[in-house]
Design a protein around this motif. Sequence first.
Motif, short mmCIF file in Angstrom:
data_model
loop_
_atom_site.label_atom_id
_atom_site.label_comp_id
_atom_site.label_asym_id
_atom_site.label_seq_id
_atom_site.Cartn_x
_atom_site.Cartn_y
_atom_site.Cartn_z
N UNK A 1 4.09 11.99 -18.73
CA UNK A 1 4.25 11.53 -17.33
C UNK A 1 4.14 10.01 -17.26
N UNK A 2 3.23 9.43 -18.02
CA UNK A 2 3.11 7.96 -18.05
C UNK A 2 4.41 7.34 -18.57
N UNK A 3 4.93 7.87 -19.66
CA UNK A 3 6.18 7.35 -20.22
C UNK A 3 7.34 7.50 -19.23
N UNK A 4 7.39 8.64 -18.58
CA UNK A 4 8.45 8.89 -17.60
C UNK A 4 8.31 7.94 -16.41
N UNK A 5 7.07 7.67 -15.98
CA UNK A 5 6.86 6.73 -14.86
C UNK A 5 7.29 5.32 -15.24
N UNK A 6 7.02 4.91 -16.46
CA UNK A 6 7.45 3.59 -16.92
C UNK A 6 8.98 3.50 -16.86
N UNK A 7 9.64 4.54 -17.33
CA UNK A 7 11.10 4.57 -17.30
C UNK A 7 11.62 4.57 -15.86
N UNK A 8 10.99 5.35 -15.00
CA UNK A 8 11.41 5.38 -13.59
C UNK A 8 11.19 4.03 -12.91
N UNK B 1 0.84 -1.21 0.00
CA UNK B 1 0.00 0.00 0.00
C UNK B 1 0.88 1.25 0.00
N UNK B 2 1.93 1.22 0.83
CA UNK B 2 2.82 2.38 0.91
C UNK B 2 3.50 2.64 -0.43
N UNK B 3 4.02 1.59 -1.07
CA UNK B 3 4.70 1.79 -2.35
C UNK B 3 3.71 2.26 -3.43
N UNK B 4 2.47 1.78 -3.36
CA UNK B 4 1.45 2.23 -4.32
C UNK B 4 1.16 3.71 -4.14
N UNK B 5 1.05 4.15 -2.91
CA UNK B 5 0.80 5.57 -2.64
C UNK B 5 1.98 6.42 -3.12
N UNK B 6 3.19 5.96 -2.88
CA UNK B 6 4.38 6.71 -3.33
C UNK B 6 4.37 6.85 -4.85
N UNK B 7 4.14 5.75 -5.55
CA UNK B 7 4.12 5.77 -7.02
C UNK B 7 2.99 6.68 -7.52
N UNK B 8 1.82 6.59 -6.92
CA UNK B 8 0.68 7.41 -7.34
C UNK B 8 0.97 8.90 -7.14
N UNK B 9 1.57 9.25 -6.00
CA UNK B 9 1.88 10.65 -5.74
C UNK B 9 2.93 11.19 -6.70
N UNK B 10 3.94 10.37 -6.99
CA UNK B 10 4.97 10.79 -7.95
C UNK B 10 4.33 11.00 -9.32
N UNK B 11 3.47 10.06 -9.73
CA UNK B 11 2.80 10.19 -11.03
C UNK B 11 1.94 11.45 -11.08
N UNK B 12 1.15 11.69 -10.03
CA UNK B 12 0.29 12.88 -10.02
C UNK B 12 1.13 14.16 -10.11
N UNK B 13 2.22 14.20 -9.36
CA UNK B 13 3.08 15.40 -9.40
C UNK B 13 3.67 15.59 -10.79
N UNK B 14 4.17 14.50 -11.38
CA UNK B 14 4.74 14.60 -12.73
C UNK B 14 3.68 15.04 -13.74
N UNK B 15 2.51 14.43 -13.68
CA UNK B 15 1.45 14.76 -14.63
C UNK B 15 1.05 16.23 -14.51
N UNK B 16 0.92 16.71 -13.28
CA UNK B 16 0.53 18.11 -13.09
C UNK B 16 1.62 19.06 -13.58
N UNK B 17 2.86 18.78 -13.22
CA UNK B 17 3.97 19.66 -13.63
C UNK B 17 4.13 19.65 -15.14
N UNK B 18 4.12 18.47 -15.74
CA UNK B 18 4.32 18.39 -17.19
C UNK B 18 3.14 18.97 -17.97
N UNK B 19 1.92 18.78 -17.51
CA UNK B 19 0.76 19.37 -18.18
C UNK B 19 0.80 20.89 -18.08
#
Length: 175
Positions: free
Chosen positions: A60-67, A17-35
Amino acid sequence: MFEIQPMNAELFRKQTRRSTVIIALIFLALAMVLSTAAVALFGEPGGDNLRFNVGGVFVAVLLMVALMRGMFWSQAWMAPAVYGWQLKRSLMSITNVMHQVTAAVETGDPTAMKLLRFYHLGLSQMHELDGNSSDHGQLSREVEQHKARMEALGLDTEQTQLNPAWLEAVKQTPK
């Protein structure tokens, strides 16, 4: 070669659960910043900037896959999630040839019997880790029958490793 590891189910669920929350927060931040950056750089004030917002999310999706592949996959905080993914992937590789496995088990093929035993042990652990006790109860009779048959043939019932050669051997058996 995948190996079933003993794990505490409660701790596993907490860590995943913790790792899922971390990944989701990173994705949301990336998506918001990049958009936001895409709209600021290429958009029109007051215009239709949907394509730039969508483009930012896509990047952001592509960057998350790479990360995930390059950085996060090997991190200690991701280990339980990675283990769960590998366990499910191993079980799916057996499920894909289950008709051949069960046919070979019926003929007494020791390789297929080991493969089915690994599948039973892995599925039991997956149900335990996921907190899915209802499915586990339905499987127990079949598991015990198969274990008794292996013991009667003198085969080791502690099949905690998935040998890829077993899968290949079962795939070669006639359908």
